[in-house]
Design an enzyme around this catalytic site. Structure first.
Site, PDB file in Angstrom:
ATOM      1  N   HIS A 215      76.288 -41.032  25.733  1.00  0.00           N
ATOM      2  CA  HIS A 215      74.881 -41.478  25.728  1.00  0.00           C
ATOM      3  C   HIS A 215      74.818 -42.770  24.936  1.00  0.00           C
ATOM      4  O   HIS A 215      75.558 -42.935  23.959  1.00  0.00           O
ATOM      5  CB  HIS A 215      73.980 -40.442  25.044  1.00  0.00           C
TER       6      HIS A 215
ATOM      7  N   TYR B 210      65.862 -35.263  24.706  1.00  0.00           N
ATOM      8  CA  TYR B 210      65.691 -35.692  26.098  1.00  0.00           C
ATOM      9  C   TYR B 210      64.258 -35.447  26.605  1.00  0.00           C
ATOM     10  O   TYR B 210      64.049 -35.393  27.819  1.00  0.00           O
ATOM     11  CB  TYR B 210      66.704 -34.985  27.003  1.00  0.00           C
TER      12      TYR B 210
HETATM   13  N1  UDP Z   1      71.437 -37.217  34.404  1.00  0.00           N
HETATM   14  C1  UDP Z   1      71.711 -36.187  35.308  1.00  0.00           C
HETATM   15  N2  UDP Z   1      71.350 -36.372  36.614  1.00  0.00           N
HETATM   16  C2  UDP Z   1      70.740 -37.498  37.069  1.00  0.00           C
HETATM   17  C3  UDP Z   1      70.470 -38.530  36.153  1.00  0.00           C
HETATM   18  C4  UDP Z   1      70.823 -38.355  34.833  1.00  0.00           C
HETATM   19  O1  UDP Z   1      72.259 -35.149  34.932  1.00  0.00           O
HETATM   20  O2  UDP Z   1      70.448 -37.601  38.277  1.00  0.00           O
HETATM   21  C5  UDP Z   1      71.821 -37.030  32.999  1.00  0.00           C
HETATM   22  C6  UDP Z   1      73.059 -37.853  32.596  1.00  0.00           C
HETATM   23  O3  UDP Z   1      73.830 -37.101  31.668  1.00  0.00           O
HETATM   24  C7  UDP Z   1      72.419 -39.072  31.941  1.00  0.00           C
HETATM   25  C8  UDP Z   1      71.202 -38.432  31.248  1.00  0.00           C
HETATM   26  O4  UDP Z   1      70.746 -37.453  32.171  1.00  0.00           O
HETATM   27  O5  UDP Z   1      73.314 -39.727  31.071  1.00  0.00           O
HETATM   28  C9  UDP Z   1      70.073 -39.386  30.914  1.00  0.00           C
HETATM   29  O6  UDP Z   1      69.727 -40.093  32.069  1.00  0.00           O
HETATM   30  P1  UDP Z   1      69.396 -41.644  32.032  1.00  0.00           P
HETATM   31  O7  UDP Z   1      68.779 -41.995  33.343  1.00  0.00           O
HETATM   32  O8  UDP Z   1      68.628 -41.954  30.786  1.00  0.00           O
HETATM   33  O9  UDP Z   1      70.856 -42.314  32.004  1.00  0.00           O
HETATM   34  P2  UDP Z   1      71.713 -43.053  30.866  1.00  0.00           P
HETATM   35  O10 UDP Z   1      70.756 -43.871  30.024  1.00  0.00           O
HETATM   36  O11 UDP Z   1      72.408 -41.971  30.061  1.00  0.00           O
HETATM   37  O12 UDP Z   1      72.696 -43.909  31.614  1.00  0.00           O
END
Ligand code: UDP
Length: 140
Positions: free
Chosen positions: A117, A51
Site C-alpha cells: 500500500h 480502508y
Molecule cells: N483492491 C481490490 N480489488 C479492486 C481494487 C482494489 O482488492 O478491484 C484492493 C487492492 O489491494 C488495492 C486496495 O484495494 O491495493 C486499495 O485500492 P486502491 O484503488 O486505493 O489502489 P492502490 O492505491 O492500493 O493502488
C-alpha cells in the site's frame, strides 16, 4: 522538490513469502528512506477504519479479510516527493498493468494481494501515518 513523507504497508501476501527485505530494498533503491517501521497484525476494526474510503466498494469485505490474514509491516518513508516516488516504484494496482521494475510487477499475486500500500496524496499520508505511528516512533 522538498523532502516529504509517505506511508507504506507491506501486505500479508508479501510477509507470508518472506519478502519484507526484498520490498524494502526496492523502496530504498527508489531513493526512499525507512524512518519508521513495525510489524503488526491489524485488527478487523483497524483494517476497516484504514480502508473506510472503500467501504461501499464490492471488494471491501474481501480486502479487509486479506489485510488481517497475516502480519503486515507498516512504514513511514521519507524522500524527495515521497508520495509520487513511492507510487511510481509500487506500480499499478493491478499487477497485470504494472510497469517492469515495480514492486507489484515483481511480487504481486493479484489485484487484491498486491504486496504494498502507498498513500495517494500528501494529505492522506499525514492521516495514515498518524493512524499507525506516534510522532516519537518516527526517526528521520
Ligand atoms: N483492491 C481490490 N480489488 C479492486 C481494487 C482494489 O482488492 O478491484 C484492493 C487492492 O489491494 C488495492 C486496495 O484495494 O491495493 C486499495 O485500492 P486502491 O484503488 O486505493 O489502489 P492502490 O492505491 O492500493 O493502488
Amino acid at each position: 522538490m522538498a523532502t516529504t513523507r509517505t506511508f507504506s504497508i507491506i501486505k500479508p501476501d508479501a510477509t507470508r513469502r518472506n519478502l519484507t527485505g526484498a520490498v524494502t530494498a526496492k523502496l530504498e533503491e527508489a531513493g526512499l528512506r525507512v524512518v519508521a517501521s513495525k510489524r503488526i497484525r491489524m485488527t478487523k476494526e483497524q483494517a476497516e477504519g484504514f480502508y473506510a474510503v472503500h467501504k461501499e466498494r464490492p471488494f471491501f469485505n474481501d480486502l479487509v479479510s486479506f489485510m488481517i490474514s497475516g502480519p503486515v509491516v507498516v512504514q513511514v518513508l521519507e524522500g524527495e516527493d515521497a508520495v509520487a516516488a513511492n507510487r511510481k516504484i509500487m506500480g499499478a494496482t493491478n499487477p497485470a498493468q504494472a510497469d517492469e521494475g515495480t514492486i507489484r510487477k515483481a511480487f504481486a499475486e493479484s489485484i487484491e494481494a498486491n504486496s504494498v500500500h502507498g498513500s495517494d496524496s500528501a494529505e492522506n499520508a499525514e492521516i495514515e501515518i498518524a493512524y499507525f505511528f506516534k510522532p516519537e516512533e518516527i526517526v528521520g
